[in-house]
Enzyme design. Structure first.
Site, short mmCIF file in Angstrom:
data_model
loop_
_atom_site.label_atom_id
_atom_site.label_comp_id
_atom_site.label_asym_id
_atom_site.label_seq_id
_atom_site.Cartn_x
_atom_site.Cartn_y
_atom_site.Cartn_z
N HIS A 102 0.82 -1.20 0.00
CA HIS A 102 0.00 0.00 0.00
C HIS A 102 0.85 1.25 0.00
O HIS A 102 2.07 1.20 -0.18
CB HIS A 102 -0.96 -0.04 1.18
CG HIS A 102 -0.27 -0.26 2.51
ND1 HIS A 102 0.59 0.66 3.05
CD2 HIS A 102 -0.31 -1.29 3.39
CE1 HIS A 102 1.04 0.23 4.22
NE2 HIS A 102 0.52 -0.97 4.44
N HIS B 271 4.21 1.35 1.95
CA HIS B 271 5.39 0.77 1.30
C HIS B 271 5.88 1.69 0.18
O HIS B 271 7.08 1.86 -0.04
CB HIS B 271 5.07 -0.61 0.70
CG HIS B 271 4.47 -1.57 1.70
ND1 HIS B 271 3.12 -1.80 1.77
CD2 HIS B 271 5.04 -2.32 2.67
CE1 HIS B 271 2.88 -2.66 2.74
NE2 HIS B 271 4.03 -2.99 3.31
N CYS C 65 5.21 -13.97 17.31
CA CYS C 65 4.25 -13.37 16.37
C CYS C 65 4.63 -13.82 14.97
O CYS C 65 5.74 -13.57 14.51
CB CYS C 65 4.26 -11.84 16.43
SG CYS C 65 3.30 -11.13 15.05
N CYS D 41 5.41 -10.89 12.51
CA CYS D 41 6.74 -10.30 12.71
C CYS D 41 7.83 -11.33 12.48
O CYS D 41 8.98 -10.97 12.28
CB CYS D 41 6.93 -9.80 14.14
SG CYS D 41 5.96 -8.40 14.61
N HIS E 89 1.38 -5.82 15.33
CA HIS E 89 0.23 -6.23 14.52
C HIS E 89 -1.07 -6.37 15.30
O HIS E 89 -2.12 -6.58 14.73
CB HIS E 89 0.53 -7.56 13.80
CG HIS E 89 1.64 -7.43 12.83
ND1 HIS E 89 2.93 -7.84 13.11
CD2 HIS E 89 1.67 -6.91 11.59
CE1 HIS E 89 3.69 -7.58 12.08
NE2 HIS E 89 2.97 -7.01 11.15
N LYS F 11 -1.82 2.64 12.18
CA LYS F 11 -0.90 2.29 11.10
C LYS F 11 -1.66 1.53 10.03
O LYS F 11 -2.43 0.63 10.32
CB LYS F 11 0.25 1.44 11.64
CG LYS F 11 1.27 1.11 10.56
CD LYS F 11 2.52 0.50 11.15
CE LYS F 11 3.52 0.20 10.07
NZ LYS F 11 3.45 -1.16 9.56
N LYS G 132 -2.65 -2.60 9.47
CA LYS G 132 -2.65 -3.41 10.69
C LYS G 132 -4.03 -4.02 10.86
O LYS G 132 -5.01 -3.54 10.31
CB LYS G 132 -2.32 -2.53 11.91
CG LYS G 132 -0.85 -2.53 12.21
CD LYS G 132 -0.54 -2.24 13.64
CE LYS G 132 -1.40 -1.15 14.24
NZ LYS G 132 -0.85 -0.72 15.53
O1 ME8 Z 1 8.94 -5.66 7.36
N1 ME8 Z 1 3.92 4.00 6.84
O2 ME8 Z 1 8.33 -6.08 5.19
P1 ME8 Z 1 6.94 -5.31 5.05
C1 ME8 Z 1 5.19 4.08 6.43
N2 ME8 Z 1 10.03 -8.05 5.02
N3 ME8 Z 1 5.89 3.04 5.99
C2 ME8 Z 1 5.30 1.86 5.95
C3 ME8 Z 1 3.96 1.68 6.37
C4 ME8 Z 1 3.26 2.82 6.82
N4 ME8 Z 1 2.00 2.80 7.21
N5 ME8 Z 1 3.65 0.39 6.22
C5 ME8 Z 1 4.73 -0.22 5.70
C6 ME8 Z 1 9.09 -6.24 6.30
N6 ME8 Z 1 5.74 0.66 5.55
C7 ME8 Z 1 10.27 -7.17 6.12
C8 ME8 Z 1 11.51 -6.31 5.89
S1 ME8 Z 1 14.08 -5.95 5.38
C9 ME8 Z 1 15.49 -6.86 5.51
C10 ME8 Z 1 12.77 -7.06 5.70
C11 ME8 Z 1 7.07 0.39 4.98
O3 ME8 Z 1 6.43 -5.73 3.71
C12 ME8 Z 1 8.18 0.64 5.99
O4 ME8 Z 1 9.36 0.93 5.29
O5 ME8 Z 1 6.11 -5.50 6.24
C13 ME8 Z 1 8.32 -0.67 6.69
O6 ME8 Z 1 9.57 -0.80 7.29
C14 ME8 Z 1 8.14 -1.63 5.54
O7 ME8 Z 1 7.14 -1.00 4.70
C15 ME8 Z 1 7.65 -3.00 6.01
O8 ME8 Z 1 7.38 -3.80 4.92
#
Ligand code: ME8
Length: 637
Positions: free
Chosen positions: A22, A25, A130, A133, A151, A298, A301
């Site tokens: 979304h 990301h 979790c 996570c 979450h 967020k 979630k």
């Molecule tokens: O955590 N506001 O992947 P993920 C701002 N695979 N940024 C956001 C956001 C929001 N509401 N939601 C998501 C993972 N993000 C792991 C990472 S790295 C070695 C492994 C962004 O798909 C933000 O950068 O859950 C967050 O850190 C990332 O998406 C999490 O993406």
């Protein structure tokens, strides 16, 4: 934190393959893209890495629910993520998937080496876990109701034999590194958070699992798979060919790991500790930006803000540059901010349409009217103050970009745009024209046209279509990006005598009332048809789906074969008669509405499990999709 290096290596997190990627990301990815584009424009050797994080229990379960092998489940989702980045013009140099051999082999080598040198040992673990996570929590870390603090979902008890990484050994050296390198964790508030966490003492980290199989096997004990976070974090090095690849030598250590604050500890503690253990240099900066919130929660979630905003819908509606601009401009980079579509439209109307769009429109219109459509010669009259303002703005943009203050960098550019618009009002070129003061007229119009061009160069890291359009309208055939920062920001580069080409306004204004006001539903006076009862309507099972794949069907020019996702409800194959209205590639990633309980049918030998809804308007067929992205599988009533 001035970067004096001639190289710039920037990464985003590797995202979980999820058809609900979304605007949050997108936020990280667009910010990283702006930084990569900036450094490239400045002529620095730049590498921009993104990718997908494809192992773990969560994905194993999702695939099982869809009745598929994990990779067969993941591949189309990764394709749609790449499609999303393409629509946003994300200029990544490499896209790593953790299921690729180049990654798996190197992760195994890292694990083996840490084991051989005694930094990984065998033990056993029990704790609260979790799944989303992929991490253990202690009781006091849990949110109320014994829920995961990120979450807000129930955690599970896990007990298993596990390998452990000696994280405890690296707390002290890491703390010393952070103290000696104030820019290592940014912004300052996150640096403090990380330091106080380390000061509480680090425990060894469980780095293998036996409770599921979808992961990279521990090379010397294959009933264990490597903990997904070790697997995932290593991507930043494996993608470059760690330990001896040419790219690795060229770009390591990373200049910037750009991440959201939710994954700060993984990046600012665990990853650096692994690198210390491997004897590799640490990245220059781990930057944890804030969250985009919806209604205070967020996005994505399970409870607060379960709503997700689909970037593709926004791009369709407002254009890619409006979306990119909003993301970098609206929220002070680093802090949390609220997302709202209305705020996006306000930015679009005021900054892009009113200020920037108007500057280009008025300037080209006046050059057409008063100068025969050719960029006038400024030499006959003294310079305005615009060259000075431009030089000052450039200096500020550079300072802000080096400190990753993206919102301040774009705000500074608007000082130049604002000053140019004001100069037009003050100098009143129409008056100069009336009085026949062609010398001053030429100077003023040249300087404002040059200011618009200069702003286009400054905007080139952030916007991907508009700088080119400004150049075109000013009749300047140079390639903005190829010319680069230094040449582009030489005042007076716009050639005299160029033929301006005024096109459509750069950004049409959006009527806020019409878009967001209370629109009365009103009675529709359609053709009278036989009525049905609400119960009869209720027999239809209408669902929102995400289109994952689309392909032509040989020998049937009207038909497309689509694969659609109903989220938890699995996937379907659907045949749709829209091949003459949509190209397959433009459908991937979109949402649509499926009649899910229609009896399956074979159409031209292909099974269709349901039907997509579309509007028929004369010769046009237009697919229906929800006004905002919703979770695939959502019921339509
Ligand atoms: O955590 N506001 O992947 P993920 C701002 N695979 N940024 C956001 C956001 C929001 N509401 N939601 C998501 C993972 N993000 C792991 C990472 S790295 C070695 C492994 C962004 O798909 C933000 O950068 O859950 C967050 O850190 C990332 O998406 C999490 O993406």
């Amino acid at each position: 934190m001035p970067l004096h290096r001639e190289r710039f290596y920037v990464t985003t997190p590797i995202y979980y393959p999820n058809d609900k990627l979304h605007i949050g990301h997108t936020y990280t990815t667009v910010a990283a893209d702006a930084l990569a584009r900036y450094h490239r424009l400045r002529g620095r050797d730049t590498w921009f890495l993104t990718g997908t994080d494809e192992h773990g229990l969560n994905l194993q379960r999702a695939a099982a629910r869809a009745g598929k092998e994990p990779l067969a489940y993941i591949d189309p989702i990764v394709a749609w993520i790449q499609q999303l980045w393409a629509r946003l013009h994300i200029s990544y140099d490499d896209f790593i998937r953790t299921t690729e051999d180049r990654h798996k082999q190197r992760v195994q080598a890292i694990f083996q080496r840490l084991y051989d040198q005694g930094d990984i040992y065998k033990g056993s673990y029990r704790g609260l876990y979790c799944v989303r996570c992929e991490a253990y929590y202690t009781e006091d870390e849990l949110a109320e109701g014994r829920l995961c603090p990120i979450h807000e979902q129930p955690v599970e008890w896990l007990e298993e034999e596990s390998y452990f990484f000696r994280l405890s050994k690296y707390g002290e050296p890491l703390l010393r590194h952070i103290e000696a390198n104030p820019d290592f964790v940014r912004p300052e508030s996150r640096r403090n958070e990380v330091m106080s966490f380390i000061r509480q003492g680090l425990e060894d980290l469980s780095v293998s699992r036996t409770s599921f199989s979808w992961g990279i096997p521990v090379p010397f004990d294959p009933k264990h798979v490597i903990y997904v976070w070790i697997d995932a974090l290593a991507n930043y090095a494996t993608a470059l060919g760690y330990p001896d690849g040419e790219q690795y030598r060229r770009f390591w250590p990373a200049d910037l790991h750009l991440i959201g604050k939710d994954i700060l500890r993984f990046h600012a503690i665990i990853w650096p500790a692994i690198l210390l253990a491997l004897g590799e240099p640490l990245p220059h900066c781990v930057y944890g930006h804030g969250w985009l919130l919806i209604d205070g929660g967020k996005m994505g979630k399970s409870r607060a803000g379960g709503q997700v905003i689909d970037p593709l819908t926004l791009i369709d509606r407002y254009g890619v540059d409006a979306v990119r601009y909003y993301l970098v401009r609206e929220v002070p980079f680093g802090a949390d901010g609220s997302y709202s579509e209305e705020a996006l439209v306000r930015r679009l109307n005021s900054d892009l349409a009113n200020d920037l769009g108007n500057l280009v429109w008025r300037t080209t219109a006046m050059i057409e009217r008063f100068c025969g459509g050719r960029v006038p010669d400024p030499a006959g009259a003294p310079a305005t103050d615009l060259a000075q303002v431009a030089a000052d703005v450039r200096r500020r943009v550079e300072q802000h970009m080096e400190r990753f203050e993206l919102n301040l960098a774009v705000t500074a550019i608007w000082d130049l745009i604002g000053r140019a618009n004001k100069l037009i009002d003050e100098a009143a070129p129409w008056e100069l024209n009336r009085r026949g003061d062609t010398a001053r007229l030429g100077r003023v119009l040249y300087d404002v046209a040059e200011a618009a061009r200069y702003a286009a160069v400054l905007l080139a890291p952030f916007l991907v279509e508009t700088p080119e359009r400004i150049y075109e309208e000013l009749g300047f055939a140079e390639d903005v990006r190829r010319a680069g920062w230094e040449a582009g920001l030489t005042w007076g580069r716009l050639p005299v005598g160029g033929q301006v080409r005024r096109g459509e306004p750069l950004f049409p204004r959006i009527d806020l009332e019409e878009q967001f006001g209370d629109v009365e539903a009103g009675e529709t006076a359609g053709p009278a048809a036989e009525t049905i009862s609400i119960d009869e309507f209720g027999r239809l099972d209408l669902r929102v789906v995400r289109i994952l794949e689309a392909a032509r069907i040989q020998g049937a020019d009207r038909l497309l074969r689509l694969k659609v996702s109903l989220g938890e409800g699995g996937e379907r194959q659907v045949v749709a008669g829209i091949a003459q209205h949509y190209r397959p590639e433009e459908l991937v990633g979109r949402q649509a509405v499926l009649v899910a309980n229609l009896k399956p049918a074979r159409i031209r030998g292909v099974e269709s499990q349901g039907m997509l809804l579309a509007a028929e308007d004369g010769d046009r067929i237009v697919l229906l999709s929800p006004e905002q992205a919703v979770n695939p599988g959502s019921k339509v009533r």
